[in-house]
Scaffold this active site. Structure first.
Site, PDB file in Angstrom:
ATOM      1  N   CYS A 186      60.893  -3.859  71.807  1.00  0.00           N
ATOM      2  CA  CYS A 186      60.521  -3.368  70.476  1.00  0.00           C
ATOM      3  C   CYS A 186      59.005  -3.297  70.398  1.00  0.00           C
ATOM      4  O   CYS A 186      58.318  -4.217  70.846  1.00  0.00           O
ATOM      5  CB  CYS A 186      61.065  -4.323  69.415  1.00  0.00           C
TER       6      CYS A 186
ATOM      7  N   HIS B 137      69.234   0.229  66.414  1.00  0.00           N
ATOM      8  CA  HIS B 137      68.001  -0.577  66.488  1.00  0.00           C
ATOM      9  C   HIS B 137      67.096  -0.254  65.289  1.00  0.00           C
ATOM     10  O   HIS B 137      66.550  -1.161  64.649  1.00  0.00           O
ATOM     11  CB  HIS B 137      67.299  -0.299  67.825  1.00  0.00           C
ATOM     12  N   GLU B 138      66.953   1.046  64.978  1.00  0.00           N
ATOM     13  CA  GLU B 138      66.087   1.446  63.844  1.00  0.00           C
ATOM     14  C   GLU B 138      66.707   1.023  62.517  1.00  0.00           C
ATOM     15  O   GLU B 138      66.000   0.572  61.607  1.00  0.00           O
ATOM     16  CB  GLU B 138      65.841   2.958  63.860  1.00  0.00           C
TER      17      GLU B 138
ATOM     18  N   HIS C 211      65.954  -2.448  61.688  1.00  0.00           N
ATOM     19  CA  HIS C 211      64.598  -2.660  61.160  1.00  0.00           C
ATOM     20  C   HIS C 211      64.562  -2.494  59.637  1.00  0.00           C
ATOM     21  O   HIS C 211      63.779  -3.158  58.954  1.00  0.00           O
ATOM     22  CB  HIS C 211      63.606  -1.669  61.775  1.00  0.00           C
TER      23      HIS C 211
END
Ligand code: NB4
Ligand code: NI
Length: 183
Positions: free
Chosen positions: A110, A153-154, A157
């Site tokens: 990341c 993954h995004e 966030h």
């Protein structure tokens, strides 16, 4: 890279806020700048020149904005061909996800985490995603394998989750039953 927020910054651990349409000029600019980061970072020469770490995704909290926006640029396996998934996504929702799990065989890294954290990050192999573009148009897209992993993954966030939260610290490279490795 200097402008990317790092682990320890509370913006990376809070739930990002939904955006309202029409987006402001500043919000639209932020989306385009995030995609520009990905494009430049994937050009080996430019990345070196500007000291950028390569990325296939970037979420707004990583540029200090607590909002539900992310840029995703997953290149095609074969150059020449158009990107597998290239979009600036706003207010994404995962409508459904496969039971089948998948992880990148190399683990994940990341841009907001300077250290390598070894281990498989188990995610869903396929997702059905609803999202809005910068103009406010609604899209529903089915993604699988690598693009699906990047989007998850995004999406994490936007909810204050970092990839290493998912790593089994006792058995970093253990696969759940039926889990497939991508790469
Ligand atoms: C997001 C990804 C981490 C795992 C898998 C990969 C790279 C990131 C982070 C899933 C999503 C950024 C956003 C890469 C990379 C393959 C494609 C094309 C040519 C080099 C590039 C390298 F850089 N992760 N970095 N990490 N993030 N693949 N590739 N290649 O993108 O923190 O939240 O240019
Ligand atoms: Ni990240």
């Amino acid at each position: 890279m200097d402008d990317i927020t790092r682990d320890g910054n509370p913006v990376l651990r809070s739930r990002a806020k939904e955006l309202n349409f029409p987006l402001s000029t500043k919000e639209i600019e932020m989306g385009h700048k995030m995609m520009e980061y990905l494009e430049v970072s994937q050009d080996e020469k430019l990345a070196e020149k500007y000291h950028l770490r390569a990325g296939v995704g970037l979420a707004a909290p990583q540029v200090g904005s607590p909002t539900r926006m992310a840029a995703v640029l997953v290149p095609a396996e074969n150059e020449e061909e158009p990107a597998a998934f290239k979009e600036i996504i706003v207010n994404p929702t995962i409508l459904s996800e496969s039971v089948q799990g998948a992880a990148l065989g190399t683990g994940e890294g990341c841009l907001s985490v300077d250290e390598d954290v070894p281990g498989y990050v188990w995610r869903h192999d396929r997702i059905k995603l609803r999202w809005f573009d910068l103009e406010g148009n609604k899209h529903i897209t089915r993604l699988k394998d690598y693009p699906a992993i990047v989007v998850q993954h995004e999406f994490d966030h936007l909810n204050g989750v970092l990839f290493y939260d998912h790593i089994n610290k006792d058995k970093r490279f253990e696969a759940p039953e039926g889990g497939v490795l991508i790469n």
